[in-house]
Design an enzyme around this catalytic site. Structure first.
Site, PDB file in Angstrom:
ATOM      1  N   SER A  18       0.845  -1.178   0.000  1.00  0.00           N
ATOM      2  CA  SER A  18       0.000   0.000   0.000  1.00  0.00           C
ATOM      3  C   SER A  18       0.891   1.242   0.000  1.00  0.00           C
ATOM      4  CB  SER A  18      -0.960  -0.031   1.194  1.00  0.00           C
ATOM      5  OG  SER A  18      -1.914   1.003   1.105  1.00  0.00           O
ATOM      6  N   ASP A  52     -14.790 -17.682 -15.167  1.00  0.00           N
ATOM      7  CA  ASP A  52     -14.176 -18.684 -14.291  1.00  0.00           C
ATOM      8  C   ASP A  52     -13.379 -19.724 -15.067  1.00  0.00           C
ATOM      9  OD1 ASP A  52     -13.486 -20.384 -12.231  1.00  0.00           O
ATOM     10  OD2 ASP A  52     -15.503 -20.676 -11.487  1.00  0.00           O
ATOM     11  N   ASP A  94      -9.406 -20.101 -17.557  1.00  0.00           N
ATOM     12  CA  ASP A  94      -8.102 -20.681 -17.235  1.00  0.00           C
ATOM     13  C   ASP A  94      -8.143 -22.209 -17.250  1.00  0.00           C
ATOM     14  OD1 ASP A  94      -9.478 -21.305 -14.887  1.00  0.00           O
ATOM     15  OD2 ASP A  94      -8.588 -19.652 -13.765  1.00  0.00           O
ATOM     16  N   ASP A 135     -13.324 -23.102 -10.703  1.00  0.00           N
ATOM     17  CA  ASP A 135     -12.849 -23.202  -9.321  1.00  0.00           C
ATOM     18  C   ASP A 135     -13.118 -21.953  -8.496  1.00  0.00           C
ATOM     19  OD1 ASP A 135     -11.139 -21.491 -10.614  1.00  0.00           O
ATOM     20  OD2 ASP A 135      -9.294 -22.588 -10.145  1.00  0.00           O
ATOM     21  N   ARG A 170     -11.197   8.584   4.915  1.00  0.00           N
ATOM     22  CA  ARG A 170      -9.747   8.567   4.733  1.00  0.00           C
ATOM     23  C   ARG A 170      -9.282   9.561   3.669  1.00  0.00           C
ATOM     24  NH1 ARG A 170      -7.439   2.387   5.213  1.00  0.00           N
ATOM     25  NH2 ARG A 170      -8.881   1.598   6.789  1.00  0.00           N
ATOM     26  N   ASP A 216      -8.195  -5.313  -5.836  1.00  0.00           N
ATOM     27  CA  ASP A 216      -7.872  -4.109  -5.065  1.00  0.00           C
ATOM     28  C   ASP A 216      -8.752  -2.966  -5.569  1.00  0.00           C
ATOM     29  OD1 ASP A 216      -6.700  -1.834  -3.889  1.00  0.00           O
ATOM     30  OD2 ASP A 216      -4.685  -2.703  -3.997  1.00  0.00           O
ATOM     31  N   HIS A 256      -6.989  -5.443  -1.247  1.00  0.00           N
ATOM     32  CA  HIS A 256      -5.890  -4.508  -1.023  1.00  0.00           C
ATOM     33  C   HIS A 256      -4.867  -5.109  -0.063  1.00  0.00           C
ATOM     34  CE1 HIS A 256      -3.770  -0.774  -0.933  1.00  0.00           C
ATOM     35  NE2 HIS A 256      -3.962  -0.610   0.363  1.00  0.00           N
TER      36      HIS A 256
END
Length: 576
Positions: free
Chosen positions: A206, A281, A284, A288, A368, A451, A488
């Protein structure tokens, strides 16, 4: 001098005697190989160490921390010395407050010859335990591995944005505290062990990842390996984008600004998350609950087409057209009034429904980012009676904010604040890490795909620029690991528990370039903290390979889908 790109098949023959200019492609064999660090034993009890001294430094205490006082996972951290102190104590001419760069250093009895500078998160302001633990629910740390570790408050002693009325405190937070602390820390190590560190590392996530990126660009002569997590390396713009996103959500009809989640409810988010999984999903090769092929997902999933549009009232299983339009504006990258994206797009991922994602989109802009943007990233900072945070209304600031003005002010300077927020917070020329590269240093970067405050696509853009600047050879000293489903720095529907420090050390000191990093889910029974967002259908200790970009973990077509060995890191057909 004329420089030619030598085919990899001919490198071993052609590399002998080849000299490359700073702008030419670098070949792995041409980069220096740094020597491995050698261990030492602290020669005396902590209390019997010689008086530790350095200019403009006050040592407040030195004490012995017994074996097992600190733990990592279920393992003891060995005996070490804890040194506490401060540097450059002063009284501010701007706000009349006392400032210093507070720090602690932990010096292991059994030292591995290495030094790690721990970058801390948020607004700093607190000297966190100097242990150098990275990844979700970490089960190892730099201190446990025998590093000498330093942690600091970055030049102010409270995690409040009001420190930024002092111009020097701004600069210390941005980059100068690291420059001040580094020679002191290395001197303290020399005084304690009778020699300095053989190898030096920097690590953080971060804002700590931002510190690490800044160190890679500004202080490469001082560090050999840089471990970067979720780098908010353009933090001022990301914070403004967070405020802009909140304003977009608030524009959705019937949204309560005091309860911003009413714009896009948890139930609606779960519905969208399921729609993303339905489309992505299996890209790939495995169904899963994880989206490894992130780039393909962005090309495949459409919010407009793949999520039902409400015919009447919203019921959690559809989105209204205004909702879809607003969400797309945010995920495509919020803009200034002229339509220019000023930060970054965000990818659609399964973590859109996580608590972490919602906190960063709904609470963080008010609680924040408002204060950080108003005081730290504004030039000049907003007027505040007696520099007291109690006189600041974050919600009022957000709802009245003009985004064009906020973007402009992160680049602004004046007579008192002569470096802009983007200048003191961001690494200069982050796409040019030639000093680190040419000394044999290495950098490893990881970032959660889910994130919601710092975009993984922003980090991808940085890595692509770094690669272009190195003529396609950035991977010979730098790696970028997108972590599917992770929020994050940690958490989310992901395998987020991993040790990336050990492979970084092996790469720096032995030339062993990582091919993958194995990560584990933190289900019930995990040695570290349990991740409550792990689906019940997963094995509690599911493992996955984290793959260096642009490679992706693909299912081999057979084997247990909860085991990393059933997957292989391969470059997708569409990869750049």
């Amino acid at each position: 001098m004329r420089c030619f790109l030598i085919p990899r098949s001919l490198m071993s023959v052609a590399i002998a005697g080849l000299t490359l200019s700073a702008s030419a492609p670098h070949l792995a064999a041409a980069l220096p190989q740094l020597q491995e660090a050698s261990p030492s034993v602290l020669p005396s009890r902590c209390e019997d160490l010689p008086s530790l001294m350095f200019p403009n430094t006050v040592i407040a205490s030195v004490e012995t921390i017994a074996n097992g006082t600190l733990t990592q996972g279920n393992q003891n951290i060995g005996e070490h010395c804890l040194v506490k102190g401060g540097m450059n104590q002063r009284i501010s001419q701007s706000d009349g407050k006392s400032y210093a760069i507070g720090f602690e250093m932990r010096l292991p009895k059994q030292w591995n010859g290495r030094f790690l500078h721990q970058g801390n998160g948020g607004l700093d302001g607190v000297v966190k335990t100097a242990e150098g633990a990275m990844g979700g629910g970490p089960i190892t740390s730099a201190l446990m591995q025998g590093f000498a570790v330093i942690s600091s408050d970055a030049g102010h002693d409270r995690g409040l944005p009001t420190f930024a009325y002092d111009p020097q405190a701004r600069l210390d937070y941005g980059y100068q505290a690291v420059a001040t602390l580094t020679p002191m820390a290395k001197s303290m190590i020399n005084q304690a062990y009778g020699r300095g560190p053989d190898r030096s590392y920097f690590a953080g996530c971060s804002n700590g990842g931002r510190h690490a990126m800044v160190a890679a660009a500004r202080y490469a002569d001082d560090y050999d390996g840089i471990l970067v997590g979720a780098p908010g390396y353009r933090l001022p713009l990301a914070a403004v984008a967070s405020i802009a996103g909140a304003k977009v959500y608030a524009s959705i009809p019937d949204t309560d600004k005091n309860e911003l989640s009413s714009a896009f409810t948890p139930a609606e988010r779960r519905h969208v998350s399921q729609a993303i999984l339905a489309k992505c999903d299996e890209l790939d090769g495995a169904k899963d609950g994880m989206i490894q092929n992130v780039k393909a997902c962005q090309a495949t999933f459409s919010l407009q087409k793949d999520v039902a549009t409400c015919d009447s009232d919203r019921d959690g299983h559809c989105l209204s057209q205004p909702q879809k339009n607003a969400i797309e504006r945010i995920f495509n990258g919020v803009t200034t009034s002229d339509g220019k994206v000023f930060y970054s797009p965000f990818p659609y991922d399964v973590g859109i429904s996580s608590k972490d994602h919602m906190m960063w989109e709904y609470s963080a802009p008010i609680q924040r980012d408002s204060g950080a943007v108003a005081m730290i990233f504004n030039t000049p900072p907003v007027p505040l009676e007696d520099f007291n945070i109690r006189h600041f209304n974050g919600a009022e600031f957000v709802w009245k904010a003009n985004i064009d003005e906020l973007v402009s002010k992160v680049y602004a300077t004046n007579g008192e604040y002569d470096e802009s927020a983007m200048a003191f917070m961001s690494p200069p020329s982050p796409e040019d890490l030639s000093t680190l590269r040419d000394k044999g240093g290495k950098v490893m970067v990881y970032h959660g795909v889910s994130d919601a405050i710092f975009s993984v696509q922003d980090t991808e853009t940085w890595f692509n620029a770094l690669d272009a600047n190195n003529h396609g050879h950035a991977d010979e000293f730098a790696q970028f690991y997108p972590i599917p489903g992770m929020g994050h720095c940690r958490g989310g529907q992901s395998t987020d528990q991993f040790d990336m420090l050990s492979p970084l050390v092996a790469w720096v000191e032995k030339g062993e370039k990582p091919e993958q990093v194995i990560a584990t889910a933190r289900g019930l029974g995990n040695e570290g903290e349990v991740n409550e967002e792990i689906p019940a259908s997963w094995n509690a200790a599911r493992t996955r390979p984290l793959c260096p970009y642009p490679k992706v973990a693909f299912y081999k077509g057979e084997g247990n889908i909860d085991v990393a060995d059933s997957f292989m890191c391969e470059r997708p057909a569409h990869a750049m």
